[in-house]
Scaffold this motif. Sequence first.
Motif, mmCIF file in Angstrom:
data_model
loop_
_atom_site.group_PDB
_atom_site.id
_atom_site.type_symbol
_atom_site.label_atom_id
_atom_site.label_comp_id
_atom_site.label_asym_id
_atom_site.label_seq_id
_atom_site.Cartn_x
_atom_site.Cartn_y
_atom_site.Cartn_z
ATOM 1 N N VAL A 69 -51.696 9.889 3.187
ATOM 2 C CA VAL A 69 -50.634 10.660 2.170
ATOM 3 C C VAL A 69 -50.427 11.931 2.581
ATOM 4 O O VAL A 69 -51.470 12.447 3.257
ATOM 5 C CB VAL A 69 -51.065 10.174 0.581
ATOM 6 C CG1 VAL A 69 -51.155 8.944 0.104
ATOM 7 C CG2 VAL A 69 -52.608 11.157 0.507
ATOM 8 N N ALA A 87 -55.563 7.768 2.249
ATOM 9 C CA ALA A 87 -54.862 7.342 1.016
ATOM 10 C C ALA A 87 -56.155 6.927 0.122
ATOM 11 O O ALA A 87 -57.053 6.471 0.422
ATOM 12 C CB ALA A 87 -54.008 6.361 1.403
ATOM 13 N N GLY A 115 -48.613 12.267 -2.436
ATOM 14 C CA GLY A 115 -48.512 10.676 -2.575
ATOM 15 C C GLY A 115 -47.836 10.269 -3.873
ATOM 16 O O GLY A 115 -47.916 9.164 -3.956
#
Length: 508
Positions: free
Chosen positions: A267, A336, A291
């Motif tokens: 992200v 992420a 994100g």
Amino acid sequence: MGKGRVLVGWIPDLPVLASGARSAEAVAVVHRDAVVACSAAARAAGVRRRMRLRVALARCPQLHVVERDLAAEMRAFEPVVRHVEDTVMPRLEVIRPGLIAAPARGPSRYWGGERQLADRLVAAVAELGFPARAGLADMVFTAALAARAGHIVPAGADAQWLAPYPVGVLGLPRLTELLTRLGIHTVGRFAALPENKVVARFGAEGAAAHRTARGQEARPLSVRTSTDEHTVAYGFEPAEQRLEPIAFAAKAIAEQLHDRLAVAGAVCARLEAGVELADGRTLTRLFRHEGRLSALAVAERVRGVLQAWADAGALDAGGERGIVRLVLRPERLSAATGHQTALFGERETPEEVERAAARVQAMLGHRSVVRVELGGGRGPAERVRHVPFGDVDTGRRLPAGPWPGQLPAPHPATVFPTWLPAQLTDDAGQSVTVSGRMALSAAPAHLVVEGHGEAKVAGWAGPWPVLEQWWDRARSRRIARMQIAAADGGAWLLVIEHGRWWAEAHYG
């Protein structure tokens, strides 16, 4: 924001100001039936952010309700951003309309100190007729919270400053509810919990909040320095002057960017949107991402900024007119950490489901609630992964295919974690075997599955061969599958390996 001090500037109630409503009115700006901002008169009547609209109307019957227009907020906020860039600091990020952040180290030296920098920012915004507040801290989160009171948090004191606040300020409703039920009411008490216990009980989302509570950035340090490989762009030939096609292109390349980052398992903390003009100039704007922005949210922000630039004449300042290229460039990539989506097929998991799942996890453990991730493979067990709710699937996933010999639909209702021993025999009681050419030694007549008794065979399909990884002697596998319909109405998926039968799954 990186290492060093962070300055955050905040314009209270910007969505209300951007709506055009009179400031003396009781106004609520709503999105998806929830209040996202309200005027001072509405707050005096008991209306609060995140409140359901029906509750707000019950508390304030004369409430003037306005649907949120994010593009209008960006148009109203963009002149403020440009003015701050021109008069206070050259580079900053837009977290959301009404909230900006920037590294404070260089500008504070220029203006003579952190207090002088904060005062200069507030004065610059006031020059355009907007009330503003500023805060400084080591983290963006702490600085944004400090901006509400106009405070400067001493260096290295973020955790201590956050400690007395209720856990609700972390902005995670389901985590707040769980912590409150466990008797943990303040950020300081949450920060004191052992990190390994937090990860085991609350997953990736809880771990990120725990880092924030301890005065550390919620996301781990960036694992990549070059982000050009994920940059996406859209060219216009001839140069485009209308905003609608550009906004449509922004959404399309934002989806492309999100797909690239998803494949990379990353992200971005912030996103730079830039346009190249026909006269050779380039205009850019930085947005805070972390994100959380959907492709539509990115497009709305781009549209709002472009409209503000157009209103200010920035797009027509040169000779030739129009935009020839739109670019989205992610910055500060990190791994992420598991934003939860699509538990039951929706684009976003309902908040009520998240809370219920979190309560079950708190009582029974983090792996007690899982979601299903589909992948490749030939057998039913290979195509499904169970991932704890709130986590990202970081395990080894088989590719989507194609997979010759994959078991066709209908799929079994029950797949056993471990194959059950089975016996498939003919009328004479002899075990049915399968030759190398997939021929049965005799017609199946009786089936016995351990723990499920014996049944007569009413019909069958197969066998189907499966030969996998034949090139690797240690991992190669040669089996055959059959579907067996029993006379009692049940149906089974059987596997034969090395001459022995197993029950892999059950239908119905």
